[in-house]
Design a protein around this motif. Structure first.
Motif, mmCIF file in Angstrom:
data_model
loop_
_atom_site.group_PDB
_atom_site.id
_atom_site.type_symbol
_atom_site.label_atom_id
_atom_site.label_comp_id
_atom_site.label_asym_id
_atom_site.label_seq_id
_atom_site.Cartn_x
_atom_site.Cartn_y
_atom_site.Cartn_z
ATOM 1 N N THR A 28 0.844 -1.174 0.000
ATOM 2 C CA THR A 28 0.000 0.000 0.000
ATOM 3 C C THR A 28 0.881 1.225 0.000
ATOM 4 N N GLN A 39 2.319 -4.644 4.675
ATOM 5 C CA GLN A 39 1.738 -4.852 5.994
ATOM 6 C C GLN A 39 1.832 -6.332 6.336
ATOM 7 N N SER A 86 -3.454 1.678 10.896
ATOM 8 C CA SER A 86 -2.977 1.085 9.648
ATOM 9 C C SER A 86 -4.140 0.751 8.717
ATOM 10 N N ASP A 89 -5.396 3.962 7.311
ATOM 11 C CA ASP A 89 -4.480 4.471 6.289
ATOM 12 C C ASP A 89 -4.642 3.736 4.966
ATOM 13 N N GLU A 90 -4.987 2.455 5.048
ATOM 14 C CA GLU A 90 -5.177 1.640 3.850
ATOM 15 C C GLU A 90 -6.572 1.804 3.248
#
Length: 171
Positions: A28, A39, A86, A89-90
């Motif tokens: 990503t 990730q 996370s 953010d993705e």
């Protein structure tokens, strides 16, 4: 979980929302950077993702942490915070700020840019598309020469159930 009158999404308008399982290894792009970040798929990340899949409404990190602890999942509060950020953010979860300024998260069923109608008493959320808002935001931005515009619109009120409870004097 009562909600206030101000919410803020940390996802830009162009970021897609996607439901379902965590992407198990696709790179990503980091926000604002050209770097690609892999990730790791850990059992804690999978447990957080699965718990979000089971929830219908927005949940704070601490509430999600308590849910995971009650399920016997071993994850620290700090790890839960990192995983949720996370996922946000993705673009895999939506993030809002409740009336106390606390970040709350939810896996959204609607893909693409959308808005929320939120009950300020119980926290129930309804995803709504608002083409008139999109047109208005684009027009206002263009009138002032702005480009790469993002916006958030969150509407707060009482859901039908809480309205009925208030009318009955039980709220």
């Amino acid at each position: 979980m009562p909600f206030g009158t101000k919410a803020e999404s940390t996802k830009p308008a162009s970021a897609p929302a996607s439901g379902g399982a965590v992407n198990a290894g696709a790179g990503t792009a980091a926000a604002g950077a050209g770097a690609v970040k892999e990730q790791r798929v850990t059992k804690q990340r999978l447990a957080v993702s699965a718990a979000l899949d089971e929830l219908d409404d927005f949940v704070s990190t601490q509430e999600l942490y308590r849910i995971l602890q009650n399920q016997g999942v071993s994850v620290s509060l700090a790890t839960a915070y990192r995983i949720l950020q996370s996922l946000a953010d993705e673009g895999l979860v939506d993030v809002l700020r409740n009336g106390d300024g606390e970040a709350v998260y939810r896996r959204c069923a609607v893909t693409g840019h959308h808005h929320h109608l939120l009950c300020r008493n119980c926290g129930k959320a309804v995803e709504v598309e608002a083409p008139a808002v999109e047109t208005w935001a684009a027009r206002i931005a263009a009138e002032h020469g702005y480009t790469e515009v993002a916006h958030t619109v969150e509407i707060f009120g009482l859901c039908p159930e809480c309205t009925a409870r208030k009318a009955a004097g039980t709220l």
